[in-house]
Design a protein around this motif. Structure first.
Motif, PDB file in Angstrom:
ATOM      1  N   GLY A 286      68.551  52.912  96.189  1.00 36.67           N
ATOM      2  CA  GLY A 286      68.095  53.601  97.382  1.00 36.67           C
ATOM      3  C   GLY A 286      66.935  52.911  98.070  1.00 36.67           C
ATOM      4  N   SER A 287      66.036  52.300  97.292  1.00 37.85           N
ATOM      5  CA  SER A 287      64.909  51.596  97.896  1.00 37.85           C
ATOM      6  C   SER A 287      65.381  50.394  98.703  1.00 37.85           C
ATOM      7  CB  SER A 287      63.918  51.154  96.811  1.00 37.85           C
ATOM      8  OG  SER A 287      64.483  50.150  95.987  1.00 37.85           O
ATOM      9  N   MET A 288      66.459  49.746  98.265  1.00 42.29           N
ATOM     10  CA  MET A 288      66.995  48.616  99.026  1.00 42.29           C
ATOM     11  C   MET A 288      67.763  49.096 100.260  1.00 42.29           C
ATOM     12  SD  MET A 288      68.177  45.931  96.058  1.00 42.29           S
ATOM     13  CE  MET A 288      69.066  47.114  95.057  1.00 42.29           C
ATOM     14  N   LEU A 289      68.531  50.176 100.118  1.00 39.93           N
ATOM     15  CA  LEU A 289      69.261  50.716 101.261  1.00 39.93           C
ATOM     16  C   LEU A 289      68.301  51.201 102.341  1.00 39.93           C
ATOM     17  CD1 LEU A 289      72.071  52.773  99.473  1.00 39.93           C
ATOM     18  CD2 LEU A 289      72.298  50.549 100.617  1.00 39.93           C
ATOM     19  N   ALA A 290      67.167  51.752 101.922  1.00 37.40           N
ATOM     20  CA  ALA A 290      66.206  52.289 102.885  1.00 37.40           C
ATOM     21  C   ALA A 290      65.590  51.204 103.744  1.00 37.40           C
ATOM     22  CB  ALA A 290      65.110  53.059 102.152  1.00 37.40           C
ATOM     23  N   ALA A 291      65.631  49.962 103.283  1.00 42.03           N
ATOM     24  CA  ALA A 291      65.095  48.859 104.083  1.00 42.03           C
ATOM     25  C   ALA A 291      66.052  48.453 105.198  1.00 42.03           C
ATOM     26  CB  ALA A 291      64.810  47.656 103.182  1.00 42.03           C
ATOM     27  N   ARG A 292      67.311  48.928 105.149  1.00 45.43           N
ATOM     28  CA  ARG A 292      68.320  48.467 106.095  1.00 45.43           C
ATOM     29  C   ARG A 292      68.925  49.585 106.942  1.00 45.43           C
ATOM     30  NH1 ARG A 292      68.550  45.586 101.391  1.00 45.43           N
ATOM     31  NH2 ARG A 292      68.714  43.316 101.550  1.00 45.43           N
ATOM     32  N   LEU A 293      69.211  50.729 106.327  1.00 45.51           N
ATOM     33  CA  LEU A 293      69.977  51.766 107.022  1.00 45.51           C
ATOM     34  C   LEU A 293      69.278  52.335 108.257  1.00 45.51           C
ATOM     35  CD1 LEU A 293      71.518  53.738 104.005  1.00 45.51           C
ATOM     36  CD2 LEU A 293      72.569  51.937 105.408  1.00 45.51           C
ATOM     37  N   PRO A 294      67.975  52.679 108.206  1.00 45.82           N
ATOM     38  CA  PRO A 294      67.361  53.256 109.412  1.00 45.82           C
ATOM     39  C   PRO A 294      67.383  52.326 110.608  1.00 45.82           C
ATOM     40  CG  PRO A 294      66.019  53.718 107.476  1.00 45.82           C
ATOM     41  CD  PRO A 294      67.050  52.722 107.060  1.00 45.82           C
ATOM     42  N   GLY A 295      67.226  51.016 110.379  1.00 44.84           N
ATOM     43  CA  GLY A 295      67.263  50.073 111.484  1.00 44.84           C
ATOM     44  C   GLY A 295      68.636  49.936 112.095  1.00 44.84           C
ATOM     45  N   ARG A 296      69.667  50.346 111.368  1.00 44.30           N
ATOM     46  CA  ARG A 296      71.034  50.242 111.878  1.00 44.30           C
ATOM     47  C   ARG A 296      71.536  51.560 112.466  1.00 44.30           C
ATOM     48  NH1 ARG A 296      76.286  47.868 108.503  1.00 44.30           N
ATOM     49  NH2 ARG A 296      77.799  48.102 110.210  1.00 44.30           N
ATOM     50  N   PHE A 297      71.226  52.676 111.797  1.00 44.65           N
ATOM     51  CA  PHE A 297      71.778  53.963 112.223  1.00 44.65           C
ATOM     52  C   PHE A 297      70.738  54.907 112.811  1.00 44.65           C
ATOM     53  CE2 PHE A 297      74.496  52.495 108.686  1.00 44.65           C
ATOM     54  CZ  PHE A 297      75.705  52.406 109.351  1.00 44.65           C
ATOM     55  N   ALA A 340      69.678  57.649  94.412  1.00 42.56           N
ATOM     56  CA  ALA A 340      69.803  56.722  95.543  1.00 42.56           C
ATOM     57  C   ALA A 340      69.495  57.419  96.868  1.00 42.56           C
ATOM     58  CB  ALA A 340      71.206  56.122  95.571  1.00 42.56           C
ATOM     59  N   ALA A 341      70.124  58.576  97.107  1.00 44.54           N
ATOM     60  CA  ALA A 341      69.902  59.285  98.366  1.00 44.54           C
ATOM     61  C   ALA A 341      68.464  59.786  98.468  1.00 44.54           C
ATOM     62  CB  ALA A 341      70.880  60.459  98.480  1.00 44.54           C
ATOM     63  N   GLY A 342      67.938  60.293  97.365  1.00 46.74           N
ATOM     64  CA  GLY A 342      66.569  60.784  97.387  1.00 46.74           C
ATOM     65  C   GLY A 342      65.567  59.693  97.700  1.00 46.74           C
ATOM     66  N   GLN A 343      65.820  58.488  97.195  1.00 41.38           N
ATOM     67  CA  GLN A 343      64.895  57.390  97.466  1.00 41.38           C
ATOM     68  C   GLN A 343      64.977  56.942  98.922  1.00 41.38           C
ATOM     69  OE1 GLN A 343      62.503  56.739  95.839  1.00 41.38           O
ATOM     70  NE2 GLN A 343      62.136  54.622  95.299  1.00 41.38           N
ATOM     71  N   VAL A 344      66.161  56.987  99.506  1.00 44.67           N
ATOM     72  CA  VAL A 344      66.282  56.677 100.934  1.00 44.67           C
ATOM     73  C   VAL A 344      65.431  57.653 101.741  1.00 44.67           C
ATOM     74  CG1 VAL A 344      67.858  56.663 102.900  1.00 44.67           C
ATOM     75  CG2 VAL A 344      68.555  55.611 100.749  1.00 44.67           C
ATOM     76  N   VAL A 345      65.485  58.934 101.385  1.00 45.19           N
ATOM     77  CA  VAL A 345      64.677  59.935 102.076  1.00 45.19           C
ATOM     78  C   VAL A 345      63.191  59.650 101.875  1.00 45.19           C
ATOM     79  CG1 VAL A 345      64.076  62.380 102.181  1.00 45.19           C
ATOM     80  CG2 VAL A 345      66.463  61.699 101.931  1.00 45.19           C
ATOM     81  N   ASN A 346      62.785  59.369 100.640  1.00 44.74           N
ATOM     82  CA  ASN A 346      61.366  59.142 100.347  1.00 44.74           C
ATOM     83  C   ASN A 346      60.806  57.986 101.157  1.00 44.74           C
ATOM     84  OD1 ASN A 346      61.370  61.217  98.484  1.00 44.74           O
ATOM     85  ND2 ASN A 346      61.675  59.878  96.725  1.00 44.74           N
ATOM     86  N   VAL A 347      61.509  56.855 101.144  1.00 48.25           N
ATOM     87  CA  VAL A 347      61.012  55.666 101.836  1.00 48.25           C
ATOM     88  C   VAL A 347      60.984  55.890 103.342  1.00 48.25           C
ATOM     89  CG1 VAL A 347      61.487  53.226 102.322  1.00 48.25           C
ATOM     90  CG2 VAL A 347      61.742  54.108  99.995  1.00 48.25           C
ATOM     91  N   THR A 348      62.037  56.490 103.884  1.00 45.54           N
ATOM     92  CA  THR A 348      62.107  56.694 105.331  1.00 45.54           C
ATOM     93  C   THR A 348      61.046  57.683 105.799  1.00 45.54           C
ATOM     94  OG1 THR A 348      64.505  56.312 105.183  1.00 45.54           O
ATOM     95  CG2 THR A 348      63.657  57.230 107.239  1.00 45.54           C
ATOM     96  N   VAL A 349      60.868  58.765 105.056  1.00 49.59           N
ATOM     97  CA  VAL A 349      59.846  59.749 105.418  1.00 49.59           C
ATOM     98  C   VAL A 349      58.460  59.111 105.380  1.00 49.59           C
ATOM     99  CG1 VAL A 349      58.624  61.769 104.525  1.00 49.59           C
ATOM    100  CG2 VAL A 349      61.084  61.864 104.855  1.00 49.59           C
ATOM    101  N   MET A 350      58.204  58.292 104.364  1.00 51.29           N
ATOM    102  CA  MET A 350      56.894  57.670 104.264  1.00 51.29           C
ATOM    103  C   MET A 350      56.644  56.726 105.435  1.00 51.29           C
ATOM    104  SD  MET A 350      55.159  55.648 101.028  1.00 51.29           S
ATOM    105  CE  MET A 350      55.564  57.013  99.954  1.00 51.29           C
ATOM    106  N   ALA A 351      57.667  55.973 105.844  1.00 56.07           N
ATOM    107  CA  ALA A 351      57.510  55.065 106.978  1.00 56.07           C
ATOM    108  C   ALA A 351      57.245  55.835 108.261  1.00 56.07           C
ATOM    109  CB  ALA A 351      58.758  54.191 107.123  1.00 56.07           C
ATOM    110  N   VAL A 352      57.959  56.951 108.465  1.00 56.82           N
ATOM    111  CA  VAL A 352      57.737  57.771 109.660  1.00 56.82           C
ATOM    112  C   VAL A 352      56.328  58.340 109.648  1.00 56.82           C
ATOM    113  CG1 VAL A 352      58.432  59.887 110.849  1.00 56.82           C
ATOM    114  CG2 VAL A 352      60.176  58.324 109.973  1.00 56.82           C
ATOM    115  N   ARG A 353      55.909  58.876 108.503  1.00 54.82           N
ATOM    116  CA  ARG A 353      54.567  59.443 108.419  1.00 54.82           C
ATOM    117  C   ARG A 353      53.504  58.405 108.722  1.00 54.82           C
ATOM    118  NH1 ARG A 353      50.894  58.863 104.906  1.00 54.82           N
ATOM    119  NH2 ARG A 353      52.200  58.182 103.178  1.00 54.82           N
TER     120      ARG A 353
END
Length: 457
Positions: A286-297, A340-353
């Motif tokens: 999830g930490s690796m997916l979080a580096a890519r998915l928000p920039g795409r979707f 995996a999904a939880g880590q995507v949420v954690n990383v994305t939320v932290m970046a937004v904050r």
């Protein structure tokens, strides 16, 4: 089980080469990784120390764990206000030194036969309090260390190392108690904190922090400013509400889940541990997916989809009735997806904050969200136990697992769900009488240029 070296390569691949070549970022990454290993090792060592060396009973063990967790609720808001006034490097170095000395002294005292449960309670509270300082400081430090367009990738690396520590720390703590002794195992936690101290103190980049006025505002005013800032920002307010809903329901669900697996599915303790451990490798992915998915979707769609997937997957546990082999395989898959999904949420939320929060408010924003979210967990645990007694395990698991879906619903009904591929604009902090450091405002406005159109904020 992944080794630390594999975590390095995994996290390294998730960071752009320009960021990974940054020596100060690497020093922060190494220090944070060592600190997380020390923290998660200690979370296992201290309870085992109490049971195996001091002969603590179930009630005493519960008190020990509660005392170690109490600083999150008691200190988070104060720590956030305090950290915003200091260089995060200084805070992390001091807390690492403090935890090293405390655990080292506890190990020496135990070897000499001078330790008892009261002393261990003091150690647990002190280490927990210093960990609150470190965790708030390292989250704020990334904003001061890298460009805002690198926040998602930087958080991905730091969260990846934290996930590896969540896997390796408890296993290392349990193994060290078995192979060495409880006092020497406590010393192993001190070694990790010492490594973190040595790495972080080598960071050379000067942080840009707000200037201090001659008469700084009182701590209660600073806490109020942090609360007002979070409540006044739609994205942060939504994160708070979604976090509180998740933590409450997740604590209730886990209370039922840990009873459901051995009693309804008749799994052994070792098998239960194996199933839960699958969350860690999932979090690394999830930490690796979080580096890519928000920039795409887009950040909003990724947040809502990942939260719905990770929280909803536990409803699949209710369908398990088959052979032990199929059941265990299904549980491994469920916990992997959740991690995996939880880590995507954690990383994305932290970046937004971090993106919407000015540098001088980073610590207080992080502490406020932690306080609101984690503050509901004890109540959720009590509810889960009550439901399990009154309604039975299967019905209680259905209700509490469904309750976790409140979190993605809250996000889906808010403007947070509409965040696009570019991080939103940083907001102005409430007036505090402190001018912003030179260069910070220009950097923030440049990094956020064009984001208002993207996010609709």
């Amino acid at each position: 089980m992944p080794s630390t070296s594999s975590a390095v390569s995994d996290s390294g691949r998730s960071v752009p080469s320009s960021l990974w070549r940054d020596r100060d970022f690497r020093r922060l990454w190494v220090g944070q990784t060592a600190s997380q290993l020390g923290e998660h090792t200690t979370l296992i060592v201290l309870p085992l120390f109490a049971v195996l060396t001091l002969g603590a009973g179930a009630g005493e063990l519960g008190v020990l764990r509660a005392v170690g967790q109490a600083p999150i609720l008691l200190l988070s808001l104060f720590v956030g206000a305090w950290v915003d006034r200091w260089r995060t490097r200084t805070v992390m170095v001091v807390t690492d030194a403090g935890r090293t000395l405390i655990l080292g002294a506890a190990a020496v005292a135990a070897l000499l036969g001078w330790s008892g449960l009261p002393a261990l309670l003091v150690v647990a509270f002190a280490v927990g309090a210093l960990s609150v300082f470190f965790d708030v400081a390292y989250q704020a430090s990334l904003v001061r260390l890298v460009r805002r367009d690198q926040l998602l990738q930087g958080n991905s690396a730091l969260e990846g190392s934290r996930s590896a520590a969540q896997i390796g720390g408890p296993a290392l703590g349990g193994a060290s108690v078995s192979l060495l002794s409880a006092p020497l195992a406590a010393a192993s936690g001190a070694v990790f904190f010492a490594l973190s101290f040595l790495s972080i103190r080598r960071i050379r980049r000067t942080e840009s922090i707000p200037d201090r006025p001659e008469r700084p505002p009182r701590v209660w005013r600073r806490i109020h400013e942090g609360l007002r800032f979070v409540v006044g920002d739609t994205s942060l307010r939504t994160v708070c509400l979604a976090s509180a809903a998740f933590q409450f329901s997740f604590a209730a669900m886990m209370t039922v889940y840990l009873l459901f697996l051995p009693r309804e599915l008749h799994l052994s303790g070792a098998t239960v541990g194996l199933a839960l451990a699958a969350t860690g490798p999932g979090a690394l992915l999830g930490s690796m997916l979080a580096a890519r998915l928000p920039g795409r979707f887009g950040h909003g769609p990724v947040l809502v989809a990942a939260a719905a997937l990770g929280d909803g997957v536990f409803l699949c546990v209710l369908a398990l009735h088959g052979s032990p082999g199929v059941t265990v395989a299904a549980l491994l898959a469920i916990n992997f997806v959740f991690g995996a999904a939880g880590q995507v949420v954690n990383v994305t939320v932290m970046a937004v904050r971090q993106a919407v929060t000015p540098d001088g408010m980073q610590g207080r924003a992080a502490a406020t969200i932690t306080f609101v979210g984690m503050g509901t967990a004890p109540l959720g645990s009590l509810l889960g136990g009550f439901l399990a007694m009154e309604w039975g395990l299967r019905t209680s698991l259905l209700v509490t697992a469904a309750g976790m879906l409140l979190s993605p619903v809250v996000m889906a009904l808010s403007p947070l769900a509409r965040l696009g591929r570019v991080l939103p604009v940083v907001r102005d902090a409430p007036p505090t009488g402190r001018p912003q450091a030179h260069g910070t405002a220009a950097r923030d406005s440049g990094a956020a240029h064009g984001a208002a159109t993207e996010t609709g904020s």
